[in-house]
Design a protein around this motif. Structure first.
Motif, short mmCIF file in Angstrom:
data_model
loop_
_atom_site.label_atom_id
_atom_site.label_comp_id
_atom_site.label_asym_id
_atom_site.label_seq_id
_atom_site.Cartn_x
_atom_site.Cartn_y
_atom_site.Cartn_z
N SER A 177 0.85 -1.16 -0.12
CA SER A 177 0.10 0.05 -0.05
C SER A 177 0.82 1.25 -0.08
N ILE A 178 2.03 1.26 0.71
CA ILE A 178 2.74 2.59 0.83
C ILE A 178 3.35 2.85 -0.65
N TYR A 179 3.71 1.69 -1.22
CA TYR A 179 4.27 1.92 -2.66
C TYR A 179 3.23 2.41 -3.66
N ALA A 180 2.09 1.66 -3.43
CA ALA A 180 0.89 2.42 -4.30
C ALA A 180 0.59 3.79 -4.26
N ALA A 181 0.85 4.22 -2.87
CA ALA A 181 0.80 5.69 -2.43
C ALA A 181 1.86 6.47 -3.17
N TYR A 182 3.11 5.95 -3.14
CA TYR A 182 4.23 6.75 -3.71
C TYR A 182 4.10 6.57 -5.23
N ILE A 183 3.50 5.45 -5.77
CA ILE A 183 3.51 5.53 -7.13
C ILE A 183 2.15 6.46 -7.83
N ALA A 184 1.22 6.23 -6.91
CA ALA A 184 0.02 7.37 -7.27
C ALA A 184 0.66 8.66 -7.39
N ARG A 185 1.39 9.40 -6.34
CA ARG A 185 1.93 10.35 -6.44
C ARG A 185 2.88 10.73 -7.55
N LEU A 186 3.71 9.81 -7.75
CA LEU A 186 4.72 9.90 -8.98
C LEU A 186 4.01 10.12 -10.38
N ALA A 187 2.89 9.02 -10.65
CA ALA A 187 2.32 8.93 -11.61
C ALA A 187 1.39 10.38 -12.02
N ARG A 188 0.85 10.88 -11.04
CA ARG A 188 0.24 12.18 -11.09
C ARG A 188 0.97 13.32 -11.45
N GLY A 189 2.04 13.28 -10.95
CA GLY A 189 3.00 14.80 -11.26
C GLY A 189 3.51 14.23 -12.76
N GLY A 190 3.95 12.98 -13.06
CA GLY A 190 4.45 12.82 -14.39
C GLY A 190 3.23 12.94 -15.32
N MET A 191 2.09 12.64 -14.95
CA MET A 191 0.96 12.77 -16.20
C MET A 191 0.80 13.90 -16.15
N LEU A 192 0.53 15.12 -15.21
CA LEU A 192 0.34 16.46 -15.11
C LEU A 192 1.38 17.05 -16.05
N GLU A 193 2.54 16.85 -15.89
CA GLU A 193 3.53 17.50 -16.66
C GLU A 193 3.36 17.10 -18.36
N GLU A 194 3.16 15.91 -18.39
CA GLU A 194 3.00 15.13 -19.93
C GLU A 194 1.80 15.87 -20.59
N LEU A 195 0.65 16.00 -19.95
CA LEU A 195 -0.60 16.17 -20.40
C LEU A 195 -0.51 17.83 -20.72
N GLY A 196 0.40 18.52 -20.29
CA GLY A 196 0.68 20.08 -20.41
C GLY A 196 1.35 20.36 -21.71
N LYS A 197 2.07 19.18 -22.31
CA LYS A 197 2.96 19.38 -23.71
C LYS A 197 2.24 19.54 -24.63
N ASP A 198 2.89 20.14 -25.60
CA ASP A 198 2.31 20.39 -27.21
C ASP A 198 1.90 19.35 -27.87
N TYR A 199 2.55 17.95 -27.62
CA TYR A 199 2.08 17.02 -28.43
C TYR A 199 0.81 16.53 -28.18
N ILE A 200 0.50 16.87 -27.04
CA ILE A 200 -0.91 16.37 -26.51
C ILE A 200 -2.05 17.18 -27.05
N ARG A 201 -1.78 18.59 -27.19
CA ARG A 201 -2.46 19.62 -27.86
C ARG A 201 -2.78 18.99 -29.33
N THR A 202 -1.55 18.46 -30.07
CA THR A 202 -1.62 18.00 -31.28
C THR A 202 -2.81 16.64 -31.31
N ALA A 203 -2.36 15.80 -30.33
CA ALA A 203 -3.39 14.79 -30.52
C ALA A 203 -4.71 15.23 -30.31
N ARG A 204 -5.13 16.17 -29.55
CA ARG A 204 -6.47 16.50 -29.25
C ARG A 204 -6.92 16.95 -30.45
N SER A 205 -6.05 17.87 -31.12
CA SER A 205 -6.35 18.49 -32.46
C SER A 205 -6.85 17.67 -33.55
#
Lengths: 591, 310
Positions: B182-210
């Motif tokens: 469980s404690i590692y699930a919690a760490y991973i959730a925090r890491l995954a959120r941070g990584g995804m937030l950064e990734e979702l803000g990138k230009d190529y995501i806008r391209t994918a949406r477009s």
């Protein structure tokens, strides 16, 4: 002077920390925990060793607030004593890791070169060791003492600290103030520890907030295994262990020290997150950027009513308004914008950055997140209304009937996907074409946009292409569905001049060959006039002028268009001065 | 890919294993006390004979080299404390148990942590985000040795859903896996959120949406690969933490794993048993680190090429 700067920076961070409610709560909780553990045992009527055979395993009561253990010792008193141990182990081990890590990382980063390579190689090798296992060996082999525990834990934690400090120091060494110190003849040690390390302090503090909880966990872990603090002393870990095996009948014996550990870790995490927000320089720069100026209400510009009611119109935009909520009031990014784009026509929208031209087209495509933005007005593409259309309806049009290319080709392609699949993707999702067929078509389109050896290059990754080539890929991706409308948002701005020209020619050719209408956004009038039939000029979210390219270039109506034309070389009579140059002359050469 | 593997193996794994073996050998040999000091007093003569039998009368470097020589040939040596038993015999039942527990907990942590982090990132600053991150924060503050007793009290003793002791049936594995993971699930959730937030803000995501991709595809097909890279980097340290963290969970649920073996061996100075356990553990960890590296290279074509061209 450095001291002054330091205190003001520190005060600034402190202020920001106190603004963060979670961090303040964490700080208060942590202070309370420490205070209770330090002062509590003096106030308590019990001592930690005092056994009471009449009150064995007593549940929480008025006499013993948190109950007693198997020998009748007061659990609250023991937990407070255990807290002293847990906190001091955390503190001392943090100091050990700090001393070794900062010195090692500092020297490695400062010396650089071979020394650095060797020192970091050592860290890499040590990093791979199962350190917890070695600590377990160490404390189970040697006589158990608190000192050994400090050293063992500190020795595990210094590696990351060394890596972080080294990275920071390496960067700082290249800065001028270090050069200045060298010129002044300061010794290396003085430069490193008096001038460089203080600058790394923010990062170190951030990392400490991560280290302390992990040390507390490690100490508790070792004590739980019976390898940490030895009886009669107790830490939270050993108390939890005692409680864990009496869980069935005396759950409080585990829950009391367990909650002490839980709340301390919670407080440390809140505080750590807050400190990271307060001290991280990247976030500081974010926070200090001034919000864009608020625009006043303005009359609908002449552009709003302009636009012909021709039958061949592909896209008709009327009274488009986009607003964003700001901390104070709202930002009107787009105000009463209207224009008509006919089939196969190219319309250029010109304006400086922040004029709302990108927001205008993005909102048509449903790419402006709303909320927070509020979008109103009307944009009819063929027969369908885009503004307020459902997300799934917009998706059907997006990438199929209307495609987009963006400013920075270096970042607009997915770095983790092969070029051919990215180009083929619109065909696959909008037309349901199979993988192989879509790839085949993608290669053809890549060839068409001028990628040489397309069949081979198509399997490459985006980072293997130059900027110009990537923009060609973007155009191929946009054109593969043969859209009715291509929206080009500053497609040449990030490219160098010769490549710009090729891309512009490519867009013009695609338009001619496929009869695609183009909505071309740029801050560069010259670029727009080369591609477009008509030009619209935007300023502060308002469309101030609209007309044929010839009219706008030759007979600009609005003062702003004049200004735009004047600051561009080569568009007016040779020999006349550029406006910015005039301004520079007036200010005595200073910008 | 082969190059990365080669680099990993010879420049990182072998030196690490060497340092690990030398360090633990020295630790055990230099520690006061002897493996042969049992309760009944032994004459100096018996001790000398015993030492000679196992080659412990030689200088330490010679002992070490001899041991390593045996190790290379796959001989883990005899146990010094339990006469007549080899290290291999003593480890062969315990090690798989610990590795299985660690592995199950890792699977649990990943399959809970990543969806949680992605969900939080997609719902950034909305209730879904707050809920997931609140849970993750609580998870980070409850170590396995606190969660284990709580779970076994509630789900085992009070409700009787799961057994609280043993490692026989598949159902025995539920509570230990959750406690450890469980404690590692919690760490991973925090890491995954941070990584995804950064990734979702990138230009190529806008391209994918477009392009008209559904949000689901944008997130899982385009952003995920980049977004979970912090999680993959964390896999190495997580594996280390899970394998050693298993020790306490083993003691709570009375699972016959490596925890007992290693702590017992070290306390009794059973040199070869300590060495065997440590080396096997070290190898498993290096294996995990290597897998994480290869995964990272596979996920990120830029790293892959960079390393291969070197």
């Amino acid at each position: 002077m450095i001291l002054e700067k330091g205190t003001s920076l520190g005060r600034d961070a402190w202020r920001r920390l106190l603004h963060n409610k979670a961090a303040t709560a964490g700080l208060i909780l942590l202070m309370a925990m420490i205070l209770i553990c330090v002062i509590g045992p003096w106030i308590s009527p019990y001592t930690q060793e005092e056994m009471n055979w009449d009150a064995i395993n007593a549940p929480p009561s008025v006499k013993h607030w948190m109950g007693t253990d198997a020998t009748g010792r007061d659990l609250l008193t023991r937990t407070m004593h255990g807290g002293r141990i847990s906190f001091s182990v955390a503190l001392a081990a943090t100091m050990v890791s700090l001393l070794i890590g900062v010195a090692y990382g500092g020297i490695s980063g400062y010396r650089g070169g071979k020394t650095d390579a060797v020192m970091m190689r050592v860290v890499d090798v040590l990093y791979g060791l199962p350190f917890t296992l070695l600590v377990i060996l160490l404390v189970s082999i040697f006589e158990k003492s608190l000192m050994l525990l400090f050293i063992a834990i500190g020795a595990v934690e210094w590696l990351t600290m060394a890596r972080i400090v080294r990275g920071e120091v390496l960067g700082l060494c290249r800065q001028e103030f270090v050069e200045a110190c060298r010129v002044l003849g300061y010794s290396n040690l003085r430069i490193l520890f008096r001038h460089i390390i203080p600058n790394v302090l923010g990062t170190i503090i951030i990392y400490i907030t991560l280290t302390i909880p992990s040390i507390m966990l490690l100490e508790a872990f070792l004590s739980f295994l019976g390898l940490g603090v030895q009886a009669p002393m107790a830490s939270w870990g050993s108390l939890i262990k005692e409680g864990a095996f009496a869980m069935e009948d005396m759950p409080w014996q585990m829950i009391v020290p367990g909650s002490a550990l839980f709340f301390t870790l919670l407080a440390l995490n809140f505080l750590g997150d807050g400190l990271r927000d307060a001290l991280d320089p990247r976030r500081i720069s974010h926070a200090s950027t001034t919000p864009p100026p608020e625009h006043s209400d303005s009359e609908p510009g002449p552009a709003a009513v302009a636009g012909s009611e021709e039958t061949g119109s592909l896209l008709t935009v009327r009274n488009l308004n986009v607003t964003f909520p700001q901390r104070q009031g709202i930002l009107r990014a787009v105000q009463n914008v209207g224009f008509v784009l006919n089939q196969g026509e190219a319309l250029g929208i010109v304006g400086e950055s922040g004029s709302g031209k990108s927001v205008t087209v993005s909102s048509l495509m449903g790419l402006v997140p709303s909320p927070p933005a509020t979008i109103s007005g009307s944009a009819v593409f063929r027969e369908s209304e885009l503004i307020g259309a459902s997300a799934s309806d917009l998706r059907k049009i997006r990438g199929d009937k209307i495609s987009m290319i963006f400013q920075d080709p270096m970042t607009s392609l997915n770095p983790h996907q092969r070029v051919v699949d990215q180009v083929a993707e619109p065909l696959r999702i909008h037309r349901g074409v199979g993988k192989a067929a879509a790839r085949k078509r993608a290669v053809e389109v890549l060839e068409e946009v001028g990628i040489r050896d397309a069949a081979k290059r198509a399997m490459s990754w985006p980072h293997e292409f130059s900027g110009g080539m990537r923009q060609r890929v973007m155009i191929a991706m946009a054109m593969i569905t043969e859209p009715d409308l291509l929206i080009a948002d500053e497609p040449t701005t990030a490219l160098d001049v010769t490549v710009q020209r090729q891309i512009l020619e490519l867009i013009a050719r695609m338009r001619k060959d496929h009869g695609t209408a183009v909505l071309f956004i740029s801050h560069d009038l010259a670029v727009v006039s080369a591609v477009c039939d008509r030009i619209a000029v935007m300023k502060d979210g308002v469309m101030v002028e609209q007309g044929t390219a010839e009219d706008v270039m030759e007979r600009p109506q609005h003062a702003y268009t004049h200004a735009l034309l004047n600051c561009h070389p080569g568009l007016h009579e040779p020999g006349s001065r550029l406006m910015t140059l005039d301004q520079m002359a007036e200010t005595g050469g200073r910008l | 890919m082969l190059r990365t593997l080669f680099h990993r193996l010879f420049l990182q794994a072998l030196p690490t294993l060497f340092v690990l073996s030398a360090l633990s050998f020295l630790l055990v040999r230099l520690a006061p006390g002897s493996p042969f000091a049992s309760e009944k007093e032994q004459s100096q003569q018996t001790l000398d004979t015993l030492n000679a039998t196992y080659g412990l009368d030689q200088p330490i470097p010679v002992q070490y080299l001899r041991y390593m020589g045996g190790l290379v040939r796959g001989d883990l040596g005899p146990s010094l404390v339990k006469p007549g038993r080899t290290v291999f015999e003593l480890i062969q039942t315990a090690l798989p148990v610990s590795i299985q527990l660690g592995f199950l907990a890792l699977i649990f942590a990943i399959s809970v942590g990543i969806p949680m982090g992605v969900f939080a990132a997609v719902n950034h600053n909305r209730w879904g985000d707050y809920l997931c991150m609140g849970l993750a924060l609580i998870g980070v503050c409850i170590p396995g040795f606190v969660l284990g007793p709580l779970l076994s009290l509630q789900f085992g003793l009070n409700w009787g859903w799961f057994p609280v002791i043993g490692w026989e049936e598949p159902i025995d594995r539920v509570l230990p896996t959750i406690s450890l993971g469980s404690i590692y699930a919690a760490y991973i959730a925090r890491l995954a959120r941070g990584g995804m937030l950064e990734e979702l803000g990138k230009d190529y995501i806008r391209t994918a949406r477009s392009k008209g991709l559904s949000e689901w595809k944008v997130v899982w097909k385009h952003a995920l690969r980049g977004g979970i890279q912090p999680v993959i980097t964390f896999l190495g340290p997580a594996a280390a933490g899970l394998l050693t963290g298993a020790f306490v969970v083993e003691s709570i649920f009375e699972i016959p794993g490596m925890g007992e073996v290693i702590v017992g061996a070290a306390t009794e100075r059973d040199l070869f048993l300590v060495m065997g356990s440590v080396m096997l553990f070290g190898s498993v960890l290096i294996l995990f680190n290597t897998i994480a590296d290869l995964l990272l290279a596979w996920l990120n074509p830029r790293i892959r090429l960079h390393k291969e061209s070197k």
